[in-house]
Design an enzyme around this catalytic site. Structure first.
Site, mmCIF file in Angstrom:
data_model
loop_
_atom_site.group_PDB
_atom_site.id
_atom_site.type_symbol
_atom_site.label_atom_id
_atom_site.label_comp_id
_atom_site.label_asym_id
_atom_site.label_seq_id
_atom_site.Cartn_x
_atom_site.Cartn_y
_atom_site.Cartn_z
ATOM 1 N N GLY A 238 1.039 -1.489 -0.158
ATOM 2 C CA GLY A 238 -0.032 -0.292 -0.054
ATOM 3 C C GLY A 238 0.812 1.664 0.400
ATOM 4 N N PRO A 273 4.940 -5.345 -0.737
ATOM 5 C CA PRO A 273 4.919 -4.079 -1.230
ATOM 6 C C PRO A 273 4.229 -4.588 -3.002
ATOM 7 C CG PRO A 273 7.267 -3.867 -0.842
ATOM 8 C CD PRO A 273 5.803 -5.535 -0.324
ATOM 9 N N ARG A 275 3.015 -2.152 -5.547
ATOM 10 C CA ARG A 275 3.748 -0.438 -6.736
ATOM 11 C C ARG A 275 4.548 -0.241 -6.536
ATOM 12 N NH1 ARG A 275 -1.210 1.994 -8.320
ATOM 13 N NH2 ARG A 275 -2.083 1.289 -6.532
ATOM 14 N N ARG A 311 -5.655 2.173 -15.769
ATOM 15 C CA ARG A 311 -5.685 3.326 -14.235
ATOM 16 C C ARG A 311 -6.272 4.281 -14.831
ATOM 17 N NH1 ARG A 311 -1.665 4.908 -11.836
ATOM 18 N NH2 ARG A 311 -2.611 4.582 -9.731
ATOM 19 N N CYS A 341 -13.571 1.779 -28.328
ATOM 20 C CA CYS A 341 -14.604 2.940 -28.452
ATOM 21 C C CYS A 341 -16.010 2.845 -27.364
ATOM 22 C CB CYS A 341 -15.387 1.473 -29.754
ATOM 23 S SG CYS A 341 -15.210 2.308 -31.349
ATOM 24 N N GLU A 342 -14.812 3.941 -26.251
ATOM 25 C CA GLU A 342 -15.760 3.762 -24.851
ATOM 26 C C GLU A 342 -15.527 6.151 -25.057
ATOM 27 O OE1 GLU A 342 -17.343 1.925 -22.868
ATOM 28 O OE2 GLU A 342 -16.810 0.042 -23.565
HETATM 29 C C1 LIG Z 1 -2.802 -5.911 -4.086
HETATM 30 C C2 LIG Z 1 -2.030 -5.998 -2.532
HETATM 31 C C3 LIG Z 1 -1.163 -5.547 -2.595
HETATM 32 C C4 LIG Z 1 -0.124 -4.684 -2.731
HETATM 33 O O1 LIG Z 1 -0.569 -3.373 -2.832
HETATM 34 P P1 LIG Z 1 0.723 -1.790 -3.466
HETATM 35 O O2 LIG Z 1 -0.608 -1.049 -2.996
HETATM 36 O O3 LIG Z 1 1.170 -2.411 -4.989
HETATM 37 O O4 LIG Z 1 1.329 -1.714 -2.879
HETATM 38 C C5 LIG Z 1 -0.940 -6.140 -1.752
HETATM 39 N N1 LIG Z 1 -1.104 -7.285 -0.488
HETATM 40 C C6 LIG Z 1 -2.400 -7.235 -1.005
HETATM 41 C C7 LIG Z 1 -3.948 -8.348 0.306
HETATM 42 C C8 LIG Z 1 -2.915 -6.848 -2.090
HETATM 43 O O5 LIG Z 1 -4.116 -7.287 -2.559
#
Ligand SMILES: *Cc1c(COP(=O)(O)O)cnc(C)c1O
Length: 413
Positions: A238, A273, A275, A311, A341-342
């Site tokens: 996250g 992790p 992202r 995204r 086509c959206e």
């Molecule tokens: C998607 C997800 C992550 C990764 O989240 P990021 O924001 O990409 O770091 C980690 N754990 C779980 C359970 C997820 O669903």
């Protein structure tokens, strides 16, 4: 650290001009930097002064070459499906470094994960707990599990990527979680070894993480009073990244803050992790097909679309867009759109952007996470190629799909 830089007014991926990659592999094209992936993983993994296992979240960017690269640096992985298990094993990730999350694990997927001998399941419901126990019993084995807690903490991110609020489908609240741990300790083929939570994605401050951690630690100590001792604490993923003006905490700050809270405990931390490892390690290269001026708007129509990078359409998210070779022409407001086509098919809306011409190359930055992995074939568009750059060499890690790939699985193809 960024390895996508302009040199002599030409964007480079490490030491290779992006123009050269586009000529060689075509567009739309995903390009990843192995130096950036390595740097991001190491910066993250070295941020914790406490026993830990960094389990890269496969769904962020799932290419086997990328899993292999991270695995060689010592990464474990967090998976959310049997397909991701298959990828992780193919990439040579050791089973004892795999954790398995997700609300809808099917029995067949549970069986495959037990067969492989993964470290643990992050269990998200009472029924899942019973299923894992039943499958483990059939296989005459014991399944290690964590219960995923929903700590009801607001991560202050986009609603679609908030996961730790009461109204979200993820995890169990503390009352249900307690019941799940009691049940788990009664079941013969379940060994509760940890606790898990993942409150959302693209978090740009530490406070929600620390609030969640405090709630989890408090809950852990109350479980200990009942005789349920846990060795692992999985805080999920996250941590956010800068797409535009965001200023998320550096992994070192995140690591220090967690380390401080866990000081003096004998808990092994697990991190998931995605992202923060892959997001700024990848770009999407696209070519201008047409420009179109209407009384309402100016459009730049490019050969990448929402099927390649969803995204912007899905989360209204921002990706910086630039010319691969800036021409210095004057700016005006444009929508950068794809051929699909959206009306929801856009990569940027009302963006100040220099005038560009047909055939010019553009780049979308920060496209490494939830880019290719969320792509589809909508409008029967073959998926883009993926290239991994290392210094002055490039490797095609997934070839561009062909029209025959589009129809290969259909009857009479
Ligand atoms: C998607 C997800 C992550 C990764 O989240 P990021 O924001 O990409 O770091 C980690 N754990 C779980 C359970 C997820 O669903």
């Amino acid at each position: 650290m960024h390895h996508f830089e302009y040199r002599h007014n030409e964007l480079h991926a490490e030491d290779i001009p992006v123009r050269q990659l586009a000529a060689e592999y075509g567009t739309p094209l995903y390009v990843y930097s192995s130096a950036t992936l390595t740097h991001h993983f190491q910066a993250f993994d070295s941020a914790f002064g406490t026993p830990h296992l960094t389990c890269y979240s496969v769904k962020a960017c799932s290419n086997i070459a990328i899993l292999r690269l991270l695995g060689a640096l010592g990464a474990g992985v967090d998976i959310v499906s049997g397909g991701e298990l298959h990828r992780a094993l193919k990439a040579g990730i050791a089973a004892e470094r795999i954790v398995y999350s997700g609300v809808g694990k099917k029995r067949e997927e549970i069986r495959q994960a037990l067969q492989a001998g993964i470290l643990m399941f992050n269990v998200e419901s009472m029924q899942e707990l019973e299923s894992i126990n039943a499958v483990a019993r059939e296989m005459e084995t014991v399944a290690r599990i964590s219960i995923r807690i929903n700590p009801d903490v607001d991560p202050k991110t986009h609603p679609y990527i908030s996961t730790g609020l009461k109204k979200n489908k993820f995890g169990l609240d503390l009352i249900q979680a307690r019941a799940a741990y009691r049940r788990a300790s009664e079941l013969d083929c379940i060994e509760p070894v940890g606790i898990d939570c993942h409150i959302g994605s693209q978090l740009t401050s530490l406070a929600p993480f620390l609030e969640a951690l405090d709630r989890v630690l408090l809950f852990c100590s109350s479980l200990r009073d009942e005789g349920i001792q846990l060795r692992y604490l999985d805080l999920g993923g996250g941590l956010g990244i800068p797409y535009n003006e965001e200023d998320p905490p550096h992994p070192a700050e995140y690591g220090n803050a967690l380390t401080e809270r866990l000081h003096g405990t004998d808990i092994t931390l697990i991190l998931e992790p995605g992202r923060v490892i892959a997001g700024n390690a990848g770009i999407l290269v696209t070519k201008v097909i047409y420009t179109k001026e209407t009384p309402g708007k100016n459009f730049v129509i490019v050969d990448a679309a929402m099927n390649d990078l969803v995204r912007p359409s899905l989360y209204q998210s921002y990706h910086r867009i630039a010319e691969v070779s800036p021409q210095g022409r004057k700016s005006r407001a444009v929508d950068v759109v794809g051929p699909i086509c959206e009306s929801g098919d856009f990569l940027a809306q009302d963006r100040a952007f220099p005038e560009v011409r047909q055939e010019e190359l553009l780049v979308l930055f920060s496209a490494g996470a939830y880019g290719f992995s969320m792509s589809s074939q909508y409008n029967s568009r073959p998926r883009a190629a993926e290239v991994l750059v290392c210094g002055n060499t490039s490797t095609l890690i997934r070839r561009r799909e062909t029209y025959d790939d589009l129809t290969a699985l259909e009857e009479n193809a």
